[in-house]
Enzyme design. Structure first.
Site, short mmCIF file in Angstrom:
data_model
loop_
_atom_site.label_atom_id
_atom_site.label_comp_id
_atom_site.label_asym_id
_atom_site.label_seq_id
_atom_site.Cartn_x
_atom_site.Cartn_y
_atom_site.Cartn_z
N ILE A 71 132.52 -25.94 -37.54
CA ILE A 71 132.22 -24.83 -38.26
C ILE A 71 133.12 -23.48 -38.84
O ILE A 71 132.86 -23.14 -39.84
CB ILE A 71 132.13 -23.84 -37.11
CG1 ILE A 71 131.63 -24.85 -35.35
CG2 ILE A 71 132.55 -22.13 -36.63
CD1 ILE A 71 132.02 -23.77 -34.05
N HIS A 121 128.31 -16.97 -21.93
CA HIS A 121 128.13 -16.96 -23.06
C HIS A 121 128.37 -18.86 -22.05
O HIS A 121 128.60 -19.87 -22.57
CB HIS A 121 129.53 -17.82 -24.11
CG HIS A 121 128.60 -18.95 -25.29
ND1 HIS A 121 127.10 -18.78 -26.05
CD2 HIS A 121 129.29 -19.40 -25.78
CE1 HIS A 121 126.91 -19.04 -26.86
NE2 HIS A 121 128.35 -19.99 -26.67
N1 APR Z 1 145.31 -25.05 -33.32
C1 APR Z 1 144.15 -25.38 -34.50
N2 APR Z 1 143.19 -25.97 -34.63
C2 APR Z 1 143.44 -26.90 -33.88
C3 APR Z 1 143.66 -26.54 -32.28
C4 APR Z 1 145.21 -26.58 -32.89
N3 APR Z 1 145.83 -26.68 -31.37
N4 APR Z 1 143.51 -27.94 -31.86
C5 APR Z 1 142.80 -28.69 -32.34
N5 APR Z 1 142.32 -28.05 -33.92
C6 APR Z 1 140.96 -28.27 -34.64
C7 APR Z 1 140.66 -29.28 -34.71
O1 APR Z 1 141.99 -30.01 -35.67
C8 APR Z 1 139.78 -29.61 -35.41
O2 APR Z 1 139.62 -29.87 -36.92
O3 APR Z 1 140.00 -27.51 -34.00
C9 APR Z 1 139.36 -28.22 -35.22
C10 APR Z 1 138.38 -27.85 -33.98
O4 APR Z 1 136.79 -28.97 -34.62
P1 APR Z 1 135.25 -29.07 -33.77
O5 APR Z 1 135.91 -30.49 -33.60
O6 APR Z 1 134.31 -29.49 -36.02
O7 APR Z 1 134.74 -28.47 -33.51
P2 APR Z 1 133.68 -26.81 -33.65
O8 APR Z 1 132.69 -27.55 -34.11
O9 APR Z 1 134.24 -26.80 -34.77
O10 APR Z 1 133.67 -26.59 -32.90
C11 APR Z 1 135.11 -25.94 -32.37
O11 APR Z 1 133.72 -23.87 -30.95
O12 APR Z 1 132.16 -23.68 -31.04
C12 APR Z 1 133.30 -24.04 -29.88
O13 APR Z 1 132.34 -25.45 -28.19
C13 APR Z 1 133.19 -25.25 -30.09
O14 APR Z 1 135.50 -25.28 -28.97
C14 APR Z 1 134.80 -25.36 -29.92
C15 APR Z 1 135.41 -24.70 -31.33
#
Ligand code: APR
Length: 321
Positions: A14, A176
């Site tokens: 995202i 949600h």
């Molecule tokens: N601080 C910052 N970023 C973090 C942390 C943290 N403490 N922990 C994890 N991340 C980052 C990960 O490294 C990853 O790049 O959060 C990012 C999440 O990205 P994706 O795994 O690709 O997930 P995404 O599809 O973007 O969804 C993110 O949004 O819709 C919701 O359910 C979904 O909870 C999920 C979130």
């Protein structure tokens, strides 16, 4: 006039789409933060190198240091793990609550005057936790969910009726999750009730009701439908587009009426909980909650959703968050 600044916390699926849309719309400069070393730097460099083609001068940079988000007007949070097939949003609770706590501390320290839009799931719980840890004013902390759920509902209606989705207005209230409440009675095509159009199409009230029920059920399960197909994660284009619309309404003081996860202070009979309801989004953040009059069934469905949100919030508190 200096460009606005938007911080993205989380540079995953995202986060990447957010950066791309924000830059191409020139909403402001983008700083993407992630805990994974080099990931936000690489992703933003890739996006920035398309600036000549896409025609934007906004700066898009990545960081692993919270101090770089200083001065942000808007912070959009996607940090956390997404769902895998078979998981509900609530299954993400403990992992994402730990992440959200650290994010709230970072944002509080370095962007204390920002307005915050959260996307991480389980949404209603994550928004509650962020506000609690940061202590930010409740009107400046909100969640993105209703905008997307409403967009999904509107898309299904447009596809069913063969009309432009631009003329469809349909709203989804509540948490949600599976208990969300797509508002059938208020759904319309440029003012014409959708049920009336369905009845005209099928010349059969029962059939029209069946078609509407299928669209309502699909809306409730729409996130899961995408998860099931993707297999490796959850939706990312549509949540990003939804959050950008919210950010734009705030930055440009558009005062759009958007279904938003916001703090309720007695509206809809709910006090001190976050819930998805229509609200005016402007330069102050959530400026006003719009109270719709609900009939008995709609209120019962919303009460059911409120119960689910309260249970999830309590579960999170019991876990020590
Ligand atoms: N601080 C910052 N970023 C973090 C942390 C943290 N403490 N922990 C994890 N991340 C980052 C990960 O490294 C990853 O790049 O959060 C990012 C999440 O990205 P994706 O795994 O690709 O997930 P995404 O599809 O973007 O969804 C993110 O949004 O819709 C919701 O359910 C979904 O909870 C999920 C979130």
């Amino acid at each position: 006039m200096a460009r606005k600044k938007l911080a993205l916390i989380g540079g995953g699926q995202i986060g990447g789409v957010l950066a791309q849309i924000i830059a191409s719309k020139q909403l402001g400069d983008v700083v993407m933060f992630d805990v994974v070393e080099d990931l936000p730097q690489g992703k933003t460099l890739d996006i920035a190198e398309a600036s000549r083609i896409s025609g934007f001068d906004a700066k898009v940079t990545g960081t692993n240091d919270y101090k770089d988000i200083a001065g942000s007007d808007i912070v959009i949070i996607t940090a956390g793990i997404p769902r895998k097939p078979g998981m509900s949003r609530d299954d993400l609770l403990i992992t994402n609550a730990n992440i959200m706590k650290s994010v709230a501390e970072g944002v509080k320290k370095y962007a204390p005057n920002s307005i915050v839009i959260i996307i991480s799931n389980p949404l209603d719980a994550m928004v509650t936790l962020f506000q609690k840890v940061s202590g930010f004013p409740t009107n400046k902390v909100m969640g993105q969910a209703g905008m997307l759920d409403s967009s999904r509902f509107s898309s299904f209606i447009a596809w069913e009726l063969g009309v432009s989705v631009k003329d469809v207005n349909a709203m989804v209230l509540g948490g949600h999750g599976d208990t969300m409440v797509p508002l059938v009675r208020y759904a319309n095509v440029n003012g014409v009730p959708v049920m009336e159009m369905l009845e005209r199409k099928y010349k059969d009230k029962t059939k029209a009701e069946k078609v509407m029920k299928a669209m309502v059920d699909r809306t409730k399960q729409a996130g899961g439908e995408v998860v099931k197909l993707l297999k490796t994660g959850s939706a990312f284009f549509s949540p990003a587009a939804s959050a950008v619309a919210m950010a734009q309404s705030i930055l440009d003081d558009e005062k759009r009426v958007i279904a938003t996860c916001c703090y309720l202070n007695g509206e809809y009979g709910v006090k001190n909980y976050y819930l998805g309801v229509p609200a005016i989004l402007g330069e102050k953040g959530v400026e006003k909650v719009i109270e719709l009059s609900l009939d008995k069934d709609e209120q019962a469905a919303l009460d059911n959703s409120i119960k689910a949100v309260k249970n999830l919030t309590k579960e999170m508190a019991n876990l020590g968050f």
